[in-house]
Design a protein around this motif. Structure first.
Motif, short mmCIF file in Angstrom:
data_model
loop_
_atom_site.label_atom_id
_atom_site.label_comp_id
_atom_site.label_asym_id
_atom_site.label_seq_id
_atom_site.Cartn_x
_atom_site.Cartn_y
_atom_site.Cartn_z
N GLY A 16 0.81 -1.37 0.01
CA GLY A 16 0.11 -0.07 0.00
C GLY A 16 0.93 1.16 -0.21
N ILE A 112 -6.72 1.43 0.81
CA ILE A 112 -5.76 0.50 0.91
C ILE A 112 -6.13 -0.35 2.27
CG2 ILE A 112 -3.36 0.14 1.90
CD1 ILE A 112 -2.58 2.86 0.98
N ASP A 113 -7.03 0.22 3.23
CA ASP A 113 -7.46 -0.66 4.10
C ASP A 113 -8.43 -1.74 3.72
OD1 ASP A 113 -6.17 0.66 6.64
OD2 ASP A 113 -8.25 2.13 6.65
N LEU A 131 3.62 -1.17 4.01
CA LEU A 131 3.04 0.01 3.77
C LEU A 131 3.99 1.12 3.61
CD1 LEU A 131 0.09 1.31 3.89
CD2 LEU A 131 0.51 1.81 6.28
N GLY A 139 -4.63 2.52 5.36
CA GLY A 139 -3.76 1.50 5.70
C GLY A 139 -3.20 1.13 7.03
#
Length: 197
Positions: A16, A112-113, A131, A139
């Motif tokens: 991410g 991203i999450d 990340l 994220g």
């Protein structure tokens, strides 16, 4: 003796990133070998109105083709996947992608999450989350989910980031396994790949 906790249990590598991550991503993609064993699944913040160009720019730098998956596409060993512009990209049980146009999360679509959380649910302890540099907290929760479900978590060293908000947010939310510079992340991935030879 490896300096990292690497073994052959992992099924996927997640990446991410947002503002300032492009250079790090291209260095990673240019450094992993063409026959890198695991799928690399990337969710990177991008301009939602620009449909083309980003995938091509990454492919030029990458040792492997970069593709934007279709909804319900199977995740293949060694594939490199990029979340399409303006779609959330989830990983489903059964090793497939799911795309959606649900509302933005952390002001982002793709978020991203979403990718990290769903992948950690699908793969449990068999996933590596990375990340990189970014300007918001997207994220961080996904990295916590990876950690809570037994996966391995890596953030780019905030001192190396162009914008350190994203890795710093993850570090404040959960105990990250490794804080590494891009060169060390590449070293980790190469060591990981050796476990599958």
């Amino acid at each position: 003796m490896s300096k990292y906790r690497v073994n052959s249990k992992y099924k996927a590598v997640l990446v991410g990133g947002s503002a300032g991550s492009f250079q790090g991503v291209t260095r990673i993609l240019s450094s992993v070998p063409k026959d890198f064993s695991l799928p690399i699944i990337m969710c990177l913040h991008r301009l939602k109105h620009v449909r083309h160009g980003f995938e091509e720019a990454l492919s030029i730098k990458s040792a492997k083709p970069v593709t934007e998956p279709h909804d319900k596409e199977s995740i293949k060993k060694g594939g490199v996947y990029l979340a399409p512009s303006n779609y959330h990209m989830a990983v489903e049980l059964g090793n497939t992608f799911s795309l959606s146009t649900e509302g933005a999360i952390n002001n982002s679509r793709p978020a991203i999450d979403v990718t990290l959380d769903t992948a950690s649910y699908a793969y449990r302890e068999k996933v590596v989350g990375i990340l990189l540099s970014g300007a918001n907290k997207d994220g961080a929760m996904g990295m916590k989910k990876i950690k809570d479900r037994g996966g391995l978590t890596i953030v780019q060293d905030p001192q190396e980031c162009m914008i350190d908000t994203m890795p710093t947010a993850a570090m404040s939310l959960t105990a990250i396994d490794y804080v590494l510079g891009i060169d060390q992340i590449i070293e980790f991935l190469l060591e990981l790949d050796q476990q599958y030879r």
